[in-house]
Design a protein around this motif. Sequence first.
Motif, PDB file in Angstrom:
ATOM      1  N   SER A 299      -1.961  -3.734  -1.641  1.00 32.42           N
ATOM      2  CA  SER A 299      -1.494  -4.799  -2.540  1.00 32.42           C
ATOM      3  C   SER A 299      -0.027  -4.626  -2.893  1.00 32.42           C
ATOM      4  O   SER A 299       0.718  -5.599  -2.980  1.00 32.42           O
ATOM      5  N   ALA A 300       0.377  -3.395  -3.099  1.00 32.77           N
ATOM      6  CA  ALA A 300       1.748  -3.125  -3.527  1.00 32.77           C
ATOM      7  C   ALA A 300       2.752  -3.314  -2.399  1.00 32.77           C
ATOM      8  O   ALA A 300       3.903  -3.707  -2.639  1.00 32.77           O
ATOM      9  N   TYR A 301       2.343  -3.069  -1.168  1.00 34.84           N
ATOM     10  CA  TYR A 301       3.288  -3.023  -0.052  1.00 34.84           C
ATOM     11  C   TYR A 301       4.068  -4.324   0.133  1.00 34.84           C
ATOM     12  O   TYR A 301       5.288  -4.302   0.274  1.00 34.84           O
ATOM     13  N   ALA A 302       3.387  -5.449   0.106  1.00 37.40           N
ATOM     14  CA  ALA A 302       4.037  -6.733   0.395  1.00 37.40           C
ATOM     15  C   ALA A 302       5.076  -7.113  -0.656  1.00 37.40           C
ATOM     16  O   ALA A 302       6.017  -7.845  -0.352  1.00 37.40           O
ATOM     17  N   ASN A 303       4.916  -6.604  -1.858  1.00 36.97           N
ATOM     18  CA  ASN A 303       5.813  -6.986  -2.946  1.00 36.97           C
ATOM     19  C   ASN A 303       6.809  -5.890  -3.306  1.00 36.97           C
ATOM     20  O   ASN A 303       7.353  -5.882  -4.397  1.00 36.97           O
ATOM     21  N   SER A 304       7.030  -4.958  -2.386  1.00 37.78           N
ATOM     22  CA  SER A 304       7.873  -3.807  -2.674  1.00 37.78           C
ATOM     23  C   SER A 304       9.196  -3.871  -1.922  1.00 37.78           C
ATOM     24  O   SER A 304       9.304  -4.526  -0.893  1.00 37.78           O
ATOM     25  N   THR A 305      10.152  -3.132  -2.454  1.00 40.13           N
ATOM     26  CA  THR A 305      11.433  -2.989  -1.769  1.00 40.13           C
ATOM     27  C   THR A 305      11.252  -2.049  -0.582  1.00 40.13           C
ATOM     28  O   THR A 305      10.229  -1.374  -0.458  1.00 40.13           O
ATOM     29  N   VAL A 306      12.249  -1.966   0.266  1.00 39.49           N
ATOM     30  CA  VAL A 306      12.193  -1.077   1.426  1.00 39.49           C
ATOM     31  C   VAL A 306      12.011   0.372   0.966  1.00 39.49           C
ATOM     32  O   VAL A 306      11.216   1.120   1.552  1.00 39.49           O
ATOM     33  N   ALA A 307      12.708   0.771  -0.073  1.00 36.53           N
ATOM     34  CA  ALA A 307      12.586   2.140  -0.575  1.00 36.53           C
ATOM     35  C   ALA A 307      11.181   2.396  -1.107  1.00 36.53           C
ATOM     36  O   ALA A 307      10.595   3.466  -0.863  1.00 36.53           O
ATOM     37  N   GLU A 308      10.622   1.436  -1.825  1.00 44.70           N
ATOM     38  CA  GLU A 308       9.263   1.589  -2.331  1.00 44.70           C
ATOM     39  C   GLU A 308       8.258   1.632  -1.179  1.00 44.70           C
ATOM     40  O   GLU A 308       7.297   2.400  -1.210  1.00 44.70           O
ATOM     41  N   GLN A 309       8.498   0.816  -0.153  1.00 44.30           N
ATOM     42  CA  GLN A 309       7.599   0.809   0.996  1.00 44.30           C
ATOM     43  C   GLN A 309       7.569   2.176   1.674  1.00 44.30           C
ATOM     44  O   GLN A 309       6.522   2.639   2.104  1.00 44.30           O
ATOM     45  N   ALA A 310       8.717   2.835   1.747  1.00 46.14           N
ATOM     46  CA  ALA A 310       8.770   4.172   2.341  1.00 46.14           C
ATOM     47  C   ALA A 310       7.930   5.146   1.519  1.00 46.14           C
ATOM     48  O   ALA A 310       7.199   5.969   2.081  1.00 46.14           O
ATOM     49  N   GLN A 311       8.015   5.046   0.195  1.00 45.80           N
ATOM     50  CA  GLN A 311       7.211   5.913  -0.661  1.00 45.80           C
ATOM     51  C   GLN A 311       5.724   5.586  -0.526  1.00 45.80           C
ATOM     52  O   GLN A 311       4.880   6.495  -0.513  1.00 45.80           O
ATOM     53  N   LEU A 312       5.399   4.309  -0.416  1.00 48.52           N
ATOM     54  CA  LEU A 312       4.006   3.896  -0.242  1.00 48.52           C
ATOM     55  C   LEU A 312       3.447   4.432   1.071  1.00 48.52           C
ATOM     56  O   LEU A 312       2.289   4.863   1.132  1.00 48.52           O
TER      57      LEU A 312
END
Length: 61
Positions: free
Chosen positions: A37-50
Amino acid sequence: MGNQLFQEARRFVETAKSANPAELDSAVGKAKNALSSAYANSTVAEQAQLQQMQQELEQMT
């Protein structure tokens, strides 16, 4: 405030890491759903952490 879905995903992953064996499958499943759920609404940096959190979950199962 930050990305609420990202924060929620992080909480679920931390819960899964500390889950007892009887609750592990359920906790990991919830964490994976939260990550998705979080991935689609995240920044590139957040996506890397996810992605890193996802890898941690994969190692647990």
